[in-house]
Design a protein around this motif. Structure first.
Motif: not given
Lengths: 108, 115
Positions: A33, A35, A37, A86, A96-98, A100, B36, B43-44, B46
């Motif tokens: 996905q 995005f 921001q 992102f 789900i991992f984003f 940087d 999150y 930085t994200f 989870l």
């Protein structure tokens, strides 16, 4: 993040030009996905892909699960495209991992 | 359309106190909710993934004792930050979706500042 490597970290474009953002994945992902921001922190949905390519206006995204990468192409950049982009990739266990992020600045 | 309302938008708490944030799904059933934290460096991380009728799964470095989550029905989830300290500062976001092959919809986030 460790599982999602996003590049570039920053990008400057003149209005009307274009470029591509890329995310490489260190493990098999089943979907991605993208995005945007905005300055208020809100995540705006751009694309959701389980495979292939989708296009929406001046944006186009591709997800290649076999080669473990996804791209986001921006063409004819406008000032309002500025923001942080992102990718977020999903593993088979639904986590789900984003990446940087890519900070995009569009200049007149 | 599908929307996620998250509140409060921002909050300031004293070091060592706790704060609770809530997410409301509108227009779809939030079967799965992911929480999150986005650091000041953007930085994200989870924190946990919650699925109705399943155990909440916390990521490494995050615990139920510190970040208890409630997901009692298909439209609502909340998370509390207990004993907040400076390292807990950031933008907390909930992302929800109905089924696993759909996109996540995010709320506006809760910006936590700790004094």
């Amino acid at each position: 993040g460790d599982q999602v490597e996003q590049s570039p970290s920053a990008l400057s474009l003149h209005e009307g030009t274009g470029s591509a953002l890329r995310c490489n994945f260190t493990t098999t992902m089943r979907a991605v996905q993208w995005f945007q921001q905005n300055s208020r922190g809100s995540l705006i949905n751009l694309f959701y892909l389980a495979s292939g390519t989708k296009e929406n206006g001046r944006l186009k995204s591709t997800f290649n699960s076999k080669e473990s990468y996804s791209t986001l192409h921006i063409r004819d950049a406008q000032l309002e495209d500025s923001g942080t982009y992102f990718c977020a990739a999903e593993r088979a266990n639904n986590r789900i991992f984003f990446g940087d992020g890519t900070q995009l600045v569009v200049k007149p | 359309g599908a929307l996620v309302y998250q509140y409060p938008r921002r909050t300031i708490c004293k070091s060592g106190t706790s704060m609770r944030m809530e997410c409301q799904a509108v227009g779809f059933q939030a079967t799965s909710v992911a929480w999150y934290r986005q650091s000041p460096q953007k930085t994200f991380e989870l924190i946990a993934l919650s699925t109705v009728n399943s155990a909440i799964k916390y990521e490494q470095n995050f615990t139920q004792e510190k970040f208890p989550i409630s997901h009692p029905n298909l439209s609502f989830s909340s998370m509390t930050v207990l004993n907040a300290y400076l390292e807990d500062r950031g933008l907390y976001l909930c992302g929800a979706r109905q089924v696993s092959n759909e996109r996540l919809f995010f709320g506006h986030g809760t910006k936590l500042s700790v004094l």
